[in-house]
Motif scaffolding. Structure first.
Motif, PDB file in Angstrom:
ATOM      1  N   GLU A  30       0.808  -1.328  -0.020  1.00 50.70           N
ATOM      2  CA  GLU A  30       0.238  -0.025  -0.052  1.00 50.70           C
ATOM      3  C   GLU A  30       0.879   1.306  -0.071  1.00 50.70           C
ATOM      4  OE1 GLU A  30      -4.055   1.545   1.952  1.00 50.70           O
ATOM      5  OE2 GLU A  30      -3.153  -0.242   2.983  1.00 50.70           O
ATOM      6  N   TYR A  32       0.771   5.559  -0.047  1.00 40.94           N
ATOM      7  CA  TYR A  32       0.019   6.603   0.362  1.00 40.94           C
ATOM      8  C   TYR A  32       0.401   7.877  -0.260  1.00 40.94           C
ATOM      9  CZ  TYR A  32      -2.177   3.852   4.131  1.00 40.94           C
ATOM     10  OH  TYR A  32      -2.702   3.098   4.751  1.00 40.94           O
ATOM     11  N   ASP A  52      -3.261   4.951  -2.491  1.00 40.14           N
ATOM     12  CA  ASP A  52      -4.206   5.879  -1.959  1.00 40.14           C
ATOM     13  C   ASP A  52      -4.022   7.314  -1.605  1.00 40.14           C
ATOM     14  OD1 ASP A  52      -6.070   6.885  -0.098  1.00 40.14           O
ATOM     15  OD2 ASP A  52      -5.671   5.496   1.670  1.00 40.14           O
ATOM     16  N   GLU A  54      -5.553   9.566  -0.750  1.00 45.49           N
ATOM     17  CA  GLU A  54      -5.993  10.246   0.604  1.00 45.49           C
ATOM     18  C   GLU A  54      -7.025  11.474   0.048  1.00 45.49           C
ATOM     19  OE1 GLU A  54      -2.035  10.615   2.486  1.00 45.49           O
ATOM     20  OE2 GLU A  54      -3.260   9.509   4.079  1.00 45.49           O
ATOM     21  N   SER A  80      -6.004   2.202  -7.739  1.00 45.51           N
ATOM     22  CA  SER A  80      -5.905   3.595  -7.153  1.00 45.51           C
ATOM     23  C   SER A  80      -7.162   4.235  -7.109  1.00 45.51           C
ATOM     24  CB  SER A  80      -5.100   4.333  -8.145  1.00 45.51           C
ATOM     25  OG  SER A  80      -4.941   5.795  -7.854  1.00 45.51           O
ATOM     26  N   ASP A 132     -12.758   9.225   0.011  1.00 42.15           N
ATOM     27  CA  ASP A 132     -11.318   9.487  -0.255  1.00 42.15           C
ATOM     28  C   ASP A 132     -10.992   9.633  -1.588  1.00 42.15           C
ATOM     29  OD1 ASP A 132     -10.669  10.177   2.305  1.00 42.15           O
ATOM     30  OD2 ASP A 132      -9.723   8.113   2.588  1.00 42.15           O
TER      31      ASP A 132
END
Length: 211
Positions: A30, A32, A52, A54, A80, A132
């Motif tokens: 994962e 970020y 992610d 976010e 994604s 998100d």
């Protein structure tokens, strides 16, 4: 990586993974923010790569580039919740059931071949997006058709201002035995697109905003 045999190691969920000329992911990874990866071969076996963003629109487009080969097997997923570009000069192969590449905006470009096997999925935008996830706008209620739909740009880059949610651009041969699903799907400068009886190209207003 260079030809002198230089090696890099990354730690993911307690495992050491060697990245040299090829990357082989056999676990859950994962990221970020945004991902930028450039390798010779990218092989996934029963694995998940999650990017992610976010919900931050200032995060750039994630790019996965392989100069030779990208293969997903045994229910592998690249996911994604923002923009994702997958590009290469060789073959992209989603081998079979459960293999999936999906993003809110997804672009595949420059491969000589893209094979979507039976039971595999290319999807953009996400079917069940979270809060998100970036939400593409399709301009469906606009009185005029957006110019980029009539005259698409040649560069095939992921652009947040465009209405396309899934693009396959400058790929020589495309074989669709599985499912391609998006809101606005764009095939650009392909030599052949083959869809046998097992394959489906579907468009629907999913996970998007109209404006």
């Amino acid at each position: 990586m260079t030809d002198d045999g230089c090696r890099r190691f990354i730690m993911v969920t307690g495992r050491r993974v060697e990245r040299r000329y090829k990357a082989k992911l056999v676990f859950w990874m994962e990221v970020y923010g945004a991902l930028r990866m450039s390798v010779k071969m990218f092989l996934m076996w029963n694995s998940r790569l999650i990017v992610d963003g976010e919900g931050d629109r200032n995060v750039g487009t994630s790019v996965l580039e392989a100069s030779n080969l990208i293969v997903l097997k045994e229910s592998s997923t690249i996911h994604s919740n923002a923009n994702l570009e997958v590009r290469g000069q060789g073959l992209l192969n989603l081998s079979g059931p459960g293999d999936c590449i999906e993003a809110q905006r997804l672009a595949l470009s420059l491969f000589y071949g893209v094979n979507i096997g039976q039971g595999s999925i290319l999807r953009g935008p996400l079917e069940n997006a979270t809060t998100d996830a970036w939400t593409p706008k399709l301009n469906c209620e606009s009185p005029q058709c957006p110019e980029e739909l009539l005259h698409p740009p040649d560069d095939c880059n992921v652009n947040a201002s465009l209405s396309f949610t899934l693009q396959i651009c400058r790929v020589e041969d495309i074989l669709i035995e599985g499912l391609i699903r998006g809101s606005v799907v764009h095939f650009h400068r392909a030599r052949t697109v083959t869809v046998p009886s097992t394959g489906t190209v579907s468009t629907a207003e999913m996970g998007t905003l109209t404006d």
